[in-house]
Enzyme design. Structure first.
Site, PDB file in Angstrom:
ATOM      1  N   LEU A 295      35.475  13.080  49.850  1.00 49.89           N
ATOM      2  CA  LEU A 295      34.870  13.117  51.174  1.00 49.89           C
ATOM      3  C   LEU A 295      33.494  12.452  51.122  1.00 49.89           C
ATOM      4  O   LEU A 295      33.149  11.811  50.140  1.00 49.89           O
ATOM      5  CB  LEU A 295      34.779  14.572  51.644  1.00 49.89           C
TER       6      LEU A 295
ATOM      7  N   TYR B  32      28.507  18.758  49.348  1.00 52.29           N
ATOM      8  CA  TYR B  32      29.322  17.723  49.980  1.00 52.29           C
ATOM      9  C   TYR B  32      30.268  17.137  48.943  1.00 52.29           C
ATOM     10  O   TYR B  32      29.986  17.130  47.747  1.00 52.29           O
ATOM     11  CB  TYR B  32      28.496  16.657  50.691  1.00 52.29           C
ATOM     12  N   CYS B  33      31.443  16.711  49.406  1.00 54.53           N
ATOM     13  CA  CYS B  33      32.505  16.188  48.549  1.00 54.53           C
ATOM     14  C   CYS B  33      32.774  17.085  47.344  1.00 54.53           C
ATOM     15  O   CYS B  33      32.681  16.655  46.194  1.00 54.53           O
ATOM     16  CB  CYS B  33      32.177  14.768  48.084  1.00 54.53           C
ATOM     17  N   PRO B  34      33.106  18.372  47.571  1.00 53.94           N
ATOM     18  CA  PRO B  34      33.357  19.267  46.451  1.00 53.94           C
ATOM     19  C   PRO B  34      34.609  18.879  45.681  1.00 53.94           C
ATOM     20  O   PRO B  34      35.583  18.390  46.256  1.00 53.94           O
ATOM     21  CB  PRO B  34      33.522  20.640  47.125  1.00 53.94           C
TER      22      PRO B  34
ATOM     23  N   LYS C 186      24.493  21.367  42.160  1.00 56.18           N
ATOM     24  CA  LYS C 186      25.225  20.132  41.878  1.00 56.18           C
ATOM     25  C   LYS C 186      24.301  18.917  41.931  1.00 56.18           C
ATOM     26  O   LYS C 186      23.499  18.774  42.851  1.00 56.18           O
ATOM     27  CB  LYS C 186      26.352  19.981  42.908  1.00 56.18           C
TER      28      LYS C 186
END
Length: 282
Positions: free
Chosen positions: A93, A151-153, A164
């Site tokens: 994502l 975001y974008c896991p 992260k």
């Protein structure tokens, strides 16, 4: 030596440094580059290739992001914040790229035995731990597991103390594998996360969707400079990357695309541009 580490021990590594090409170097060119490297490395025409790259104020969307119900409102918000945007051809994502984010690609040949997907992720994780071994020895443990509120896991999010700083993706093409990572080196990880959080809010407006988009909590993201408490730079991390590749023992040399790869790049770049246009207009 485990299987992931074996991937890193190549007889030759070609190094392509594209960290200083400036704002005119667009993210679509990077995805065209990695497709080109997959093809040429996968056929054995070129050795394993490590590429480093930086893009200015760009949000890279995943294919699933194009299904957001109010996508145009989200894209308008990104433009208002001074960001351009593209849709990438690998999974995941939305992520943020800017001058404080170092991107690395390892283009590897699959040869007789295919590279199992987790093996590619593990290899990149091993390399990052090697790059920052001095900080790890001081207690900064680099872990790989999903940070669900980032975001974008993904299952190979890299984090320190639950925050992260990096995400890994892969692209596979013609017996070649490109393992890609973004490293948030400088700046504020939470501010980057806030940008994507707002993008999703404006693109969803509270509507339920078939696709699960992340419920982002900005305080679970940070840059390496924030996590280590030192002023790291992209150039510092690039040097760590090069030294870590060199320490693997193979021959390394600096290069660019060969004469045979240039027309390949032109073709793959055109494909990426066309695909991107279709994704953003359908």
């Amino acid at each position: 030596m485990n299987e992931a580490q074996q991937l890193l021990h190549q007889a030759k590594w070609r190094i392509i440094d594209q960290t200083c090409l400036g704002p005119q170097f667009g993210a679509l060119q990077s995805f065209g580059m990695d497709d080109t490297l997959c093809a040429s490395v996968g056929t054995g025409a070129q050795p394993a290739t490590a590429r480093a790259w930086v893009h200015h104020n760009t949000v890279v969307l995943g294919i699933q992001d194009t299904k957001l119900p109010f996508l145009q409102d989200g894209l308008q918000y990104l433009e208002e914040q001074g960001y351009s945007y593209i849709v990438r051809n690998s999974g995941g994502l939305a992520v943020v790229l800017d001058e404080g984010v170092l991107n690395l690609t390892l283009a590897l040949p699959e040869k007789e035995k295919g590279i199992e997907i987790n093996r590619g992720y593990e290899a990149m994780w091993q390399l990052i731990k090697q790059m920052f071994a001095d900080f790890m020895s001081k207690g900064h443990k680099i872990e790989a597991y999903e940070i669900t509120e980032s975001y974008c896991p993904g299952s190979y999010d890299l984090s320190i103390a639950g925050k992260k700083f990096a995400g890994i993706s892969q692209r596979r093409l013609k017996n070649g594998v490109a393992v890609q990572i973004y490293l948030c080196v400088t700046g504020s990880g939470s501010e980057r996360a806030e940008l994507i959080k707002n993008f999703y809010e404006k693109s969803k407006k509270g509507e339920s969707t078939k696709i699960k988009y992340p419920d982002i909590s900005p305080d679970v993201m940070a840059s390496l400079s924030e996590l280590f408490g030192v002023n790291l730079t992209v150039a510092d991390c690039l040097m760590r990357f090069l030294k870590s590749i060199q320490a693997l023992g193979g021959q390394i040399y600096s290069g660019q695309l060969t004469e045979e790869e240039v027309p390949l790049f032109s073709d793959y770049y055109d494909r990426v541009v066309l695909r991107n246009q279709k994704m953003l207009t359908t």
